[in-house]
Motif scaffolding. Structure first.
Motif, PDB file in Angstrom:
ATOM      1  N   ALA A  12     -19.331 -14.587   8.032  1.00 33.60           N
ATOM      2  CA  ALA A  12     -18.158 -15.458   7.908  1.00 33.60           C
ATOM      3  C   ALA A  12     -18.525 -16.831   7.362  1.00 33.60           C
ATOM      4  O   ALA A  12     -17.808 -17.398   6.527  1.00 33.60           O
ATOM      5  CB  ALA A  12     -17.466 -15.594   9.264  1.00 33.60           C
ATOM      6  N   VAL A  13     -19.643 -17.390   7.808  1.00 34.43           N
ATOM      7  CA  VAL A  13     -20.095 -18.692   7.301  1.00 34.43           C
ATOM      8  C   VAL A  13     -20.920 -18.522   6.040  1.00 34.43           C
ATOM      9  O   VAL A  13     -20.761 -19.258   5.063  1.00 34.43           O
ATOM     10  CB  VAL A  13     -20.893 -19.456   8.373  1.00 34.43           C
ATOM     11  N   GLY A  14     -21.818 -17.542   6.051  1.00 35.26           N
ATOM     12  CA  GLY A  14     -22.728 -17.364   4.924  1.00 35.26           C
ATOM     13  C   GLY A  14     -22.031 -17.203   3.596  1.00 35.26           C
ATOM     14  O   GLY A  14     -22.446 -17.767   2.582  1.00 35.26           O
ATOM     15  N   ARG A  15     -20.934 -16.437   3.570  1.00 35.49           N
ATOM     16  CA  ARG A  15     -20.250 -16.204   2.293  1.00 35.49           C
ATOM     17  C   ARG A  15     -19.606 -17.476   1.759  1.00 35.49           C
ATOM     18  O   ARG A  15     -19.355 -17.586   0.561  1.00 35.49           O
ATOM     19  CB  ARG A  15     -19.216 -15.092   2.448  1.00 35.49           C
ATOM     20  N   ARG A  16     -19.295 -18.432   2.638  1.00 31.95           N
ATOM     21  CA  ARG A  16     -18.773 -19.733   2.197  1.00 31.95           C
ATOM     22  C   ARG A  16     -19.921 -20.686   1.850  1.00 31.95           C
ATOM     23  O   ARG A  16     -19.768 -21.604   1.046  1.00 31.95           O
ATOM     24  CB  ARG A  16     -17.901 -20.386   3.278  1.00 31.95           C
ATOM     25  N   LEU A  17     -21.060 -20.448   2.470  1.00 29.08           N
ATOM     26  CA  LEU A  17     -22.202 -21.352   2.326  1.00 29.08           C
ATOM     27  C   LEU A  17     -22.949 -21.153   1.019  1.00 29.08           C
ATOM     28  O   LEU A  17     -23.390 -22.133   0.394  1.00 29.08           O
ATOM     29  CB  LEU A  17     -23.132 -21.148   3.528  1.00 29.08           C
ATOM     30  N   VAL A  18     -23.115 -19.911   0.586  1.00 27.01           N
ATOM     31  CA  VAL A  18     -23.901 -19.650  -0.619  1.00 27.01           C
ATOM     32  C   VAL A  18     -23.397 -20.443  -1.820  1.00 27.01           C
ATOM     33  O   VAL A  18     -24.183 -21.129  -2.498  1.00 27.01           O
ATOM     34  CB  VAL A  18     -23.934 -18.137  -0.937  1.00 27.01           C
ATOM     35  N   PRO A  19     -22.093 -20.415  -2.144  1.00 28.82           N
ATOM     36  CA  PRO A  19     -21.641 -21.195  -3.309  1.00 28.82           C
ATOM     37  C   PRO A  19     -21.887 -22.696  -3.171  1.00 28.82           C
ATOM     38  O   PRO A  19     -22.156 -23.373  -4.172  1.00 28.82           O
ATOM     39  CB  PRO A  19     -20.137 -20.897  -3.372  1.00 28.82           C
ATOM     40  N   LEU A  20     -21.795 -23.214  -1.950  1.00 29.69           N
ATOM     41  CA  LEU A  20     -22.045 -24.640  -1.741  1.00 29.69           C
ATOM     42  C   LEU A  20     -23.507 -24.985  -2.020  1.00 29.69           C
ATOM     43  O   LEU A  20     -23.806 -26.013  -2.645  1.00 29.69           O
ATOM     44  CB  LEU A  20     -21.684 -25.041  -0.311  1.00 29.69           C
ATOM     45  N   GLU A  69     -38.628 -23.875   1.367  1.00 32.45           N
ATOM     46  CA  GLU A  69     -38.892 -25.118   2.095  1.00 32.45           C
ATOM     47  C   GLU A  69     -38.053 -25.196   3.361  1.00 32.45           C
ATOM     48  O   GLU A  69     -38.380 -25.946   4.282  1.00 32.45           O
ATOM     49  CB  GLU A  69     -38.590 -26.309   1.193  1.00 32.45           C
ATOM     50  N   ALA A  70     -36.961 -24.446   3.390  1.00 32.76           N
ATOM     51  CA  ALA A  70     -36.072 -24.434   4.549  1.00 32.76           C
ATOM     52  C   ALA A  70     -35.506 -23.043   4.744  1.00 32.76           C
ATOM     53  O   ALA A  70     -35.247 -22.323   3.775  1.00 32.76           O
ATOM     54  CB  ALA A  70     -34.937 -25.440   4.373  1.00 32.76           C
ATOM     55  N   VAL A  71     -35.330 -22.667   6.003  1.00 28.99           N
ATOM     56  CA  VAL A  71     -34.661 -21.429   6.373  1.00 28.99           C
ATOM     57  C   VAL A  71     -33.344 -21.783   7.057  1.00 28.99           C
ATOM     58  O   VAL A  71     -33.320 -22.635   7.950  1.00 28.99           O
ATOM     59  CB  VAL A  71     -35.528 -20.574   7.321  1.00 28.99           C
ATOM     60  N   ILE A  72     -32.263 -21.149   6.626  1.00 29.43           N
ATOM     61  CA  ILE A  72     -30.968 -21.301   7.291  1.00 29.43           C
ATOM     62  C   ILE A  72     -30.620 -19.960   7.934  1.00 29.43           C
ATOM     63  O   ILE A  72     -30.542 -18.942   7.252  1.00 29.43           O
ATOM     64  CB  ILE A  72     -29.860 -21.737   6.316  1.00 29.43           C
ATOM     65  N   HIS A  73     -30.412 -20.002   9.226  1.00 29.11           N
ATOM     66  CA  HIS A  73     -30.173 -18.795  10.028  1.00 29.11           C
ATOM     67  C   HIS A  73     -28.696 -18.756  10.413  1.00 29.11           C
ATOM     68  O   HIS A  73     -28.256 -19.499  11.278  1.00 29.11           O
ATOM     69  CB  HIS A  73     -31.072 -18.873  11.259  1.00 29.11           C
ATOM     70  N   GLN A  74     -27.952 -17.850   9.751  1.00 29.69           N
ATOM     71  CA  GLN A  74     -26.527 -17.671  10.047  1.00 29.69           C
ATOM     72  C   GLN A  74     -26.235 -16.222  10.438  1.00 29.69           C
ATOM     73  O   GLN A  74     -25.097 -15.751  10.313  1.00 29.69           O
ATOM     74  CB  GLN A  74     -25.681 -18.059   8.823  1.00 29.69           C
ATOM     75  N   VAL A  75     -27.231 -15.524  10.959  1.00 37.06           N
ATOM     76  CA  VAL A  75     -27.051 -14.125  11.325  1.00 37.06           C
ATOM     77  C   VAL A  75     -26.316 -14.015  12.654  1.00 37.06           C
ATOM     78  O   VAL A  75     -26.664 -14.698  13.628  1.00 37.06           O
ATOM     79  CB  VAL A  75     -28.400 -13.397  11.448  1.00 37.06           C
ATOM     80  N   THR A  76     -25.296 -13.153  12.710  1.00 38.03           N
ATOM     81  CA  THR A  76     -24.596 -12.847  13.953  1.00 38.03           C
ATOM     82  C   THR A  76     -24.264 -11.360  13.979  1.00 38.03           C
ATOM     83  O   THR A  76     -24.488 -10.646  13.004  1.00 38.03           O
ATOM     84  CB  THR A  76     -23.275 -13.627  14.097  1.00 38.03           C
ATOM     85  N   ALA A 205     -19.598 -24.295   7.080  1.00 42.17           N
ATOM     86  CA  ALA A 205     -20.528 -24.143   5.962  1.00 42.17           C
ATOM     87  C   ALA A 205     -20.978 -25.500   5.437  1.00 42.17           C
ATOM     88  O   ALA A 205     -22.162 -25.710   5.137  1.00 42.17           O
ATOM     89  CB  ALA A 205     -19.873 -23.325   4.848  1.00 42.17           C
ATOM     90  N   ARG A 206     -20.063 -26.433   5.321  1.00 37.73           N
ATOM     91  CA  ARG A 206     -20.435 -27.763   4.827  1.00 37.73           C
ATOM     92  C   ARG A 206     -21.398 -28.454   5.780  1.00 37.73           C
ATOM     93  O   ARG A 206     -22.299 -29.179   5.355  1.00 37.73           O
ATOM     94  CB  ARG A 206     -19.189 -28.619   4.606  1.00 37.73           C
ATOM     95  N   ALA A 207     -21.242 -28.223   7.070  1.00 38.47           N
ATOM     96  CA  ALA A 207     -22.179 -28.805   8.035  1.00 38.47           C
ATOM     97  C   ALA A 207     -23.585 -28.242   7.831  1.00 38.47           C
ATOM     98  O   ALA A 207     -24.578 -28.969   7.958  1.00 38.47           O
ATOM     99  CB  ALA A 207     -21.696 -28.534   9.462  1.00 38.47           C
ATOM    100  N   ALA A 208     -23.687 -26.957   7.512  1.00 40.92           N
ATOM    101  CA  ALA A 208     -25.004 -26.356   7.290  1.00 40.92           C
ATOM    102  C   ALA A 208     -25.704 -26.964   6.081  1.00 40.92           C
ATOM    103  O   ALA A 208     -26.926 -27.167   6.095  1.00 40.92           O
ATOM    104  CB  ALA A 208     -24.867 -24.845   7.118  1.00 40.92           C
ATOM    105  N   VAL A 209     -24.945 -27.259   5.030  1.00 41.82           N
ATOM    106  CA  VAL A 209     -25.532 -27.924   3.863  1.00 41.82           C
ATOM    107  C   VAL A 209     -26.024 -29.317   4.250  1.00 41.82           C
ATOM    108  O   VAL A 209     -27.160 -29.710   3.944  1.00 41.82           O
ATOM    109  CB  VAL A 209     -24.514 -28.019   2.716  1.00 41.82           C
ATOM    110  N   GLN A 210     -25.195 -30.066   4.939  1.00 43.17           N
ATOM    111  CA  GLN A 210     -25.568 -31.426   5.326  1.00 43.17           C
ATOM    112  C   GLN A 210     -26.748 -31.438   6.297  1.00 43.17           C
ATOM    113  O   GLN A 210     -27.561 -32.363   6.297  1.00 43.17           O
ATOM    114  CB  GLN A 210     -24.363 -32.137   5.936  1.00 43.17           C
ATOM    115  N   ALA A 211     -26.857 -30.391   7.123  1.00 42.06           N
ATOM    116  CA  ALA A 211     -27.925 -30.339   8.123  1.00 42.06           C
ATOM    117  C   ALA A 211     -29.309 -30.251   7.493  1.00 42.06           C
ATOM    118  O   ALA A 211     -30.314 -30.519   8.168  1.00 42.06           O
ATOM    119  CB  ALA A 211     -27.702 -29.152   9.061  1.00 42.06           C
ATOM    120  N   LEU A 212     -29.392 -29.907   6.218  1.00 40.76           N
ATOM    121  CA  LEU A 212     -30.688 -29.924   5.540  1.00 40.76           C
ATOM    122  C   LEU A 212     -31.296 -31.321   5.517  1.00 40.76           C
ATOM    123  O   LEU A 212     -32.503 -31.478   5.312  1.00 40.76           O
ATOM    124  CB  LEU A 212     -30.533 -29.399   4.107  1.00 40.76           C
ATOM    125  N   GLN A 213     -30.452 -32.336   5.749  1.00 38.25           N
ATOM    126  CA  GLN A 213     -30.917 -33.722   5.749  1.00 38.25           C
ATOM    127  C   GLN A 213     -30.812 -34.382   7.121  1.00 38.25           C
ATOM    128  O   GLN A 213     -31.159 -35.561   7.257  1.00 38.25           O
ATOM    129  CB  GLN A 213     -30.101 -34.546   4.734  1.00 38.25           C
TER     130      GLN A 213
END
Length: 283
Positions: A12-20, A69-76, A205-213
């Motif tokens: 649900a989040v990953g499919r919105r996150l990839v394009p971002l 350089e970073a791993v994002i874990h959105q598995v559920t 999804a936008r929070a996950a992008v921002q969390a890289l920083q």
């Protein structure tokens, strides 16, 4: 540009996150369990890999090959609706991803957690509130999975735990035709005093992008308005075109919602600051 390994890329989040991530210029290796997911991810501009997060050796090989350089874990395991399956993802899947990241010299991990694992209380929880480790079963299964995930992620020096609110929006239980529409139709969704905090999947999804920083630690990613089911259930029913149930008593002590003050301090601003408007705009 950051090289990113995204696990759970078609959820649900990953499919919105990839394009971002792709639009932000990151190089994304995106993992999915299905052949259909591989094609979807390729079309979104990611480098897809088919992967079972429970296959420890395969996870290690995939992360090493991606050299992120970073791993994002959105598995559920949300599609199955089982707390036991979700707890297993959080324990075993997270362990495999974290160990693979450590072996490959990954510097940062961002992981999906939840904002309703806090101990009971009378006010919305912030990140300093203890988790509900004394909860009885069946809640203990969910909380122990969260604890295992968060402790594993914290083994990396740079780690952000996103304690998401209840997801709504496309591809979630709360979307038209989703699980909650069925529960409403069956009279199985009580409008009681228990409080929930929500977050639209686009805002998640936008929070996950921002969390890289973001600096290391846990962050509640929820909208501005924790609300009792007596308030949000009728609004959801109206948005879904289903009859609303009568208000009832009840609600557990841990159903307290959460505050997003920390996320806002870090610069996150939800496009949907309230479920009141968000429910109605689901597509």
């Amino acid at each position: 540009m950051t090289r990113i390994f995204l696990a759970g890329a078609t959820g649900a989040v990953g499919r919105r996150l990839v394009p971002l991530l792709v639009a932000a210029g990151h190089r994304v290796t995106a993992a999915t369990r299905t052949a259909e997911g591989v094609e979807r991810l390729r079309a979104q501009g990611a480098e897809p890999v088919r992967l079972d997060v429970f296959d420890r050796d395969a996870v290690a090989e995939a992360v090493a090959a991606a050299a992120p350089e970073a791993v994002i874990h959105q598995v559920t395991a949300l599609s199955g609706g089982s707390p036991v399956d979700n707890a297993r993802v959080r324990r075993e899947g997270t362990r495999n991803l974290v160990d693979a990241a450590k072996r490959s010299g990954v510097r940062r991990v961002v992981a999906q957690s939840i904002s309703w694992a806090y101990e009971p209380g009378d006010a919305p929880a912030d990140e300093s509130t203890p988790l509900d480790t004394a909860a009885p079963e069946p809640r203990a299964t969910s909380v122990s999975g969260v604890v295992a995930l968060e402790e594993a992620v914290a083994e990396l020096d740079e780690h952000v735990v996103l304690r998401y609110g209840t997801f709504y929006g496309p591809g979630t239980w709360y979307a038209p035709g989703g699980l909650m529409a069925g529960k409403l139709a069956d009279g199985a969704l009580p409008a009681h005093f228990g409080v929930s905090s929500f977050v639209h999947v686009d805002d998640a999804a936008r929070a996950a992008v921002q969390a890289l920083q973001w600096p290391s630690g846990a962050v509640n990613v929820v909208d501005d308005e924790p609300a009792a089911a007596r308030e949000w259930v009728p609004a959801l029913a109206a948005a879904l075109g289903v009859a609303a149930p009568e208000p009832t008593e009840g609600g557990a002590g841990w159903e307290r919602g959460a505050t997003n003050s920390r996320a806002r301090e870090l610069g996150w601003r939800p496009r949907f600051p309230s479920w009141r408007t968000g429910f109605a705009e689901q597509g």
